[in-house]
Design a protein around this motif. Structure first.
Motif, PDB file in Angstrom:
ATOM      1  N   THR A 283       0.758  -1.040   0.055  1.00  0.00           N
ATOM      2  CA  THR A 283       0.081  -0.039  -0.021  1.00  0.00           C
ATOM      3  C   THR A 283       0.900   1.238   0.031  1.00  0.00           C
ATOM      4  N   SER A 284       2.126   1.242   0.435  1.00  0.00           N
ATOM      5  CA  SER A 284       2.883   2.516   0.481  1.00  0.00           C
ATOM      6  C   SER A 284       2.471   3.373   1.421  1.00  0.00           C
ATOM      7  N   SER A 285       1.722   2.767   2.502  1.00  0.00           N
ATOM      8  CA  SER A 285       1.015   3.748   3.645  1.00  0.00           C
ATOM      9  C   SER A 285       1.200   3.186   4.826  1.00  0.00           C
ATOM     10  N   SER A 286       2.119   3.958   5.687  1.00  0.00           N
ATOM     11  CA  SER A 286       1.955   3.400   6.877  1.00  0.00           C
ATOM     12  C   SER A 286       0.719   3.512   7.870  1.00  0.00           C
ATOM     13  N   SER A 287      -0.184   4.637   7.432  1.00  0.00           N
ATOM     14  CA  SER A 287      -1.354   4.884   7.922  1.00  0.00           C
ATOM     15  C   SER A 287      -2.359   3.692   7.546  1.00  0.00           C
ATOM     16  N   ASN A 319       7.432   8.554  13.056  1.00  0.00           N
ATOM     17  CA  ASN A 319       8.480   7.661  13.116  1.00  0.00           C
ATOM     18  C   ASN A 319       8.783   6.973  11.815  1.00  0.00           C
ATOM     19  N   MET A 320       9.561   7.582  10.815  1.00  0.00           N
ATOM     20  CA  MET A 320       9.848   7.162   9.439  1.00  0.00           C
ATOM     21  C   MET A 320      11.270   7.066   9.121  1.00  0.00           C
ATOM     22  N   ASP A 321      11.858   6.128   9.316  1.00  0.00           N
ATOM     23  CA  ASP A 321      13.464   5.689   9.418  1.00  0.00           C
ATOM     24  C   ASP A 321      13.712   5.734   7.799  1.00  0.00           C
ATOM     25  N   ALA A 361       6.018  14.033   8.054  1.00  0.00           N
ATOM     26  CA  ALA A 361       5.299  13.610   6.864  1.00  0.00           C
ATOM     27  C   ALA A 361       4.154  12.682   7.260  1.00  0.00           C
ATOM     28  N   PRO A 362       3.316  12.620   6.888  1.00  0.00           N
ATOM     29  CA  PRO A 362       2.109  11.450   7.277  1.00  0.00           C
ATOM     30  C   PRO A 362       2.299  10.211   6.260  1.00  0.00           C
ATOM     31  N   GLY A 363       1.852   9.351   6.918  1.00  0.00           N
ATOM     32  CA  GLY A 363       1.904   7.875   6.469  1.00  0.00           C
ATOM     33  C   GLY A 363       1.177   7.394   5.217  1.00  0.00           C
ATOM     34  N   MET A 364       1.612   8.460   4.256  1.00  0.00           N
ATOM     35  CA  MET A 364       0.586   8.294   2.939  1.00  0.00           C
ATOM     36  C   MET A 364       1.711   7.994   1.702  1.00  0.00           C
ATOM     37  N   PRO A 365       1.520   7.056   0.772  1.00  0.00           N
ATOM     38  CA  PRO A 365       2.006   7.235  -0.610  1.00  0.00           C
ATOM     39  C   PRO A 365       2.553   8.427  -1.006  1.00  0.00           C
ATOM     40  N   THR A 366       4.246   8.442  -1.242  1.00  0.00           N
ATOM     41  CA  THR A 366       4.811   9.558  -1.774  1.00  0.00           C
ATOM     42  C   THR A 366       4.608  11.043  -0.821  1.00  0.00           C
ATOM     43  N   ALA A 367       4.291  10.596   0.366  1.00  0.00           N
ATOM     44  CA  ALA A 367       4.049  11.778   1.161  1.00  0.00           C
ATOM     45  C   ALA A 367       5.306  12.485   1.408  1.00  0.00           C
ATOM     46  N   SER A 368       6.429  11.742   1.354  1.00  0.00           N
ATOM     47  CA  SER A 368       7.672  12.368   1.785  1.00  0.00           C
ATOM     48  C   SER A 368       8.329  13.250   0.612  1.00  0.00           C
ATOM     49  N   MET A 369       7.474  13.484  -0.370  1.00  0.00           N
ATOM     50  CA  MET A 369       8.006  14.284  -1.680  1.00  0.00           C
ATOM     51  C   MET A 369       7.757  15.682  -1.077  1.00  0.00           C
ATOM     52  N   LEU A 396      10.682   2.805  -4.894  1.00  0.00           N
ATOM     53  CA  LEU A 396      11.424   2.789  -3.485  1.00  0.00           C
ATOM     54  C   LEU A 396      10.087   3.082  -2.302  1.00  0.00           C
ATOM     55  N   ASP A 397       9.240   3.904  -2.526  1.00  0.00           N
ATOM     56  CA  ASP A 397       8.443   4.115  -1.665  1.00  0.00           C
ATOM     57  C   ASP A 397       7.769   2.596  -0.897  1.00  0.00           C
ATOM     58  N   THR A 398       7.633   1.843  -1.644  1.00  0.00           N
ATOM     59  CA  THR A 398       7.179   0.508  -1.314  1.00  0.00           C
ATOM     60  C   THR A 398       7.994  -0.006  -0.057  1.00  0.00           C
ATOM     61  N   LEU A 399       9.474  -0.167  -0.223  1.00  0.00           N
ATOM     62  CA  LEU A 399      10.252  -0.472   0.601  1.00  0.00           C
ATOM     63  C   LEU A 399      10.476   0.228   1.808  1.00  0.00           C
ATOM     64  N   ARG A 400      10.549   1.849   1.487  1.00  0.00           N
ATOM     65  CA  ARG A 400      10.915   2.603   2.801  1.00  0.00           C
ATOM     66  C   ARG A 400       9.707   2.259   3.661  1.00  0.00           C
ATOM     67  N   THR A 401       8.291   2.407   3.117  1.00  0.00           N
ATOM     68  CA  THR A 401       7.209   2.142   4.048  1.00  0.00           C
ATOM     69  C   THR A 401       7.160   1.042   4.824  1.00  0.00           C
ATOM     70  N   VAL A 403       9.758  -0.451   5.900  1.00  0.00           N
ATOM     71  CA  VAL A 403      10.788  -0.159   6.997  1.00  0.00           C
ATOM     72  C   VAL A 403      10.303   0.852   8.154  1.00  0.00           C
ATOM     73  N   ASN A 404       9.525   1.668   7.528  1.00  0.00           N
ATOM     74  CA  ASN A 404       8.762   2.752   8.318  1.00  0.00           C
ATOM     75  C   ASN A 404       8.018   2.192   9.583  1.00  0.00           C
ATOM     76  N   VAL A 405       7.175   1.047   8.836  1.00  0.00           N
ATOM     77  CA  VAL A 405       6.111   0.396   9.593  1.00  0.00           C
ATOM     78  C   VAL A 405       6.926  -0.643  10.834  1.00  0.00           C
TER      79      VAL A 405
HETATM   80  N1  ASP Z   1       4.784   6.370   2.268  1.00  0.00           N
HETATM   81  C1  ASP Z   1       5.548   6.669   3.381  1.00  0.00           C
HETATM   82  C2  ASP Z   1       4.742   5.759   4.440  1.00  0.00           C
HETATM   83  O1  ASP Z   1       3.430   5.887   4.504  1.00  0.00           O
HETATM   84  C3  ASP Z   1       5.916   7.793   3.456  1.00  0.00           C
HETATM   85  C4  ASP Z   1       6.954   8.503   2.529  1.00  0.00           C
HETATM   86  O2  ASP Z   1       7.965   8.252   2.803  1.00  0.00           O
HETATM   87  O3  ASP Z   1       6.398   8.887   1.337  1.00  0.00           O
HETATM   88  O4  ASP Z   1       5.229   5.587   5.389  1.00  0.00           O
END
Ligand code: ASP
Length: 422
Positions: A283-287, A319-321, A361-369, A396-401, A403-405
């Motif tokens: 989902t690329s979304s922590s939320s 918390n978004m490592d 940044a909120p936990g949403m796809p592409t939010a870090s942009m 890249l968002d898939t993997l970093r999300t 790791v964020n979670v």
């Molecule tokens: N998609 C990321 C998340 O939901 C936020 C981001 O880095 O864009 O955790």
């Protein structure tokens, strides 16, 4: 099915943009006083898309930071729990950013200068930022007067430092003087939701925007001497490094933190949390992953509900490592690509901004942009550099999300471990 997947569409759009520019555009497109109408149309799409993204930067940073601080306000009231949670968030985010910066400076050749911190080079880099300044006090004065401006002027002029400083002050003051029952808290939350709804509409336009951006980028880059291929190899090199570092953080550092601070076996932990990690990845979304994470804490990890219901929702925004790591490495990469040498102060600014923006940044796809734009503006990298990142942003968002979670889940284990003993 896959055709409807945004990640897939963005990839195809980028390839089409590069491919069509390569095939159809020639030197005359770059030199002509009046470019062909089709090129003008593509430029129009690019400019409108970037303007739409830019439109949201100031309100998004302002309100999501205030929203984050309101969350911290609640945390602080829960003393022990809050202290451990915030320390954990800060520590793991710092480790993630440091990992990125160390790799970039000492392993990857994007910079041929190490982050020298000796006095001599520090002074010379201060001069790089402001050639007219004689001392560090003048630089400080410059930074602080930029930060302490009235919130309206900061928002209107998109003075990022001013927006961040105002949001921090307003958020803290709000926690101190506005009762929790106040409608104001709800209003801030609703404004954040509205902003992110608009963002989700803009994100749907990504394939068109990306096509136009990559088309234009290829035309400007393609001087017929192999620059495009060189650029693409640089881009994939960057993506590869981000993937490796994100995996190191997710598969080695976080599990070790879980082992040391929560006495949990790394392999067992990774198996237990695999479901939320998969949801986060897709989902690329922590939320969006939050309900699954809650369930895993309860059913698989045996974490006390008062801990998980507090640490996880806060972590989903604060918390978004993976995000912090990505932003720090991306800023250095873009500076290199645009030929901007970052001074020591600029490197420290990248470090701090990546940290602050990952918290905001909120936990949403592409939010870090949006946060990425804040990092770029703060160190003087042209905002349109963001276009380069957008090409590879989605995969890249898939993997970093994920790791964020993972960071949130291991955080819940650590906080649970310590608060049980308190
Ligand atoms: N998609 C990321 C998340 O939901 C936020 C981001 O880095 O864009 O955790």
């Amino acid at each position: 099915m896959i055709v409807r997947n945004l990640t897939f569409q963005v990839f195809i759009a980028a390839l089409l943009g590069i491919g069509t520019a390569w095939l159809f555009a020639d030197d005359s497109w770059r030199q002509a006083m009046a470019p062909p109408a089709v090129y003008e149309l593509i430029l129009l799409i690019k400019k409108v898309f970037l303007a739409a993204l830019r439109m949201l930067i100031a309100p998004m940073i302002f309100f999501s930071l205030i929203g984050g601080i309101i969350g911290i306000g609640n945390v602080l009231r829960l003393k022990a729990l809050g202290g451990i949670t915030v320390s954990y968030y800060l520590l793991t985010t710092l480790i993630a950013i440091s990992l990125g910066l160390v790799a970039v400076f000492f392993i990857h050749p994007w910079t041929n200068y190490p982050p020298a911190v000796e006095m001599g080079s520090a002074v010379s880099s201060i001069r790089t930022i402001d050639p007219g300044s004689e001392s560090i006090f003048l630089v400080l004065q410059q930074i602080l007067t930029q930060a302490f401006v009235n919130p309206f002027s900061a928002l209107v002029n998109m003075n990022i430092l001013g927006i961040v400083a105002n949001a921090l002050l307003i958020g803290i003051a709000m926690v101190l003087v506005v009762p929790q029952s106040s409608k104001l808290y709800e209003i801030v939350e609703h404004i954040n939701r509205i902003i992110f709804k608009i963002l989700s509409w803009i994100i749907r336009l990504l394939p068109f925007g990306i096509f136009a951006i990559m088309f234009d980028f290829t035309i400007k880059l393609n001087t017929g001497d192999g620059h495009t291929a060189n650029f693409l190899s640089q881009l994939f090199g960057f993506a590869g490094l981000v993937v490796i570092l994100t995996l190191v953080h997710g598969l080695i550092i976080l599990p070790i933190i879980g082992l040391v601070f929560a006495r949990r076996s790394p392999l067992k932990t990774l198996r237990q949390i695999s479901r939320p990690l998969l949801v986060a990845f897709s989902t690329s979304s922590s939320s969006a992953t939050l309900p699954v994470s809650m369930q895993t804490c309860d059913e698989e990890l045996g974490i006390h509900p008062s801990v998980s219901s507090f640490v996880l929702p806060l972590g989903a925004t604060m918390n978004m490592d993976g995000t912090a790591l990505f932003e720090a490495v991306a800023a250095i990469f873009l500076a290199y690509l645009y030929g901007i040498e970052l001074s020591n102060i600029a490197v420290i600014t990248v470090f701090l901004m990546a940290m602050i923006s990952s918290i905001g940044a909120p936990g949403m796809p592409t939010a870090s942009m949006s946060g990425m734009q804040m990092v770029l503006i703060a160190v003087g990298i042209p905002l349109e550099a963001i276009a380069i990142l957008l090409v590879i942003e989605r995969p890249l968002d898939t993997l970093r999300t994920a790791v964020n979670v993972e960071g949130d889940l291991i955080g819940a284990m650590v906080v649970d471990h310590y608060t049980r003993r308190v």
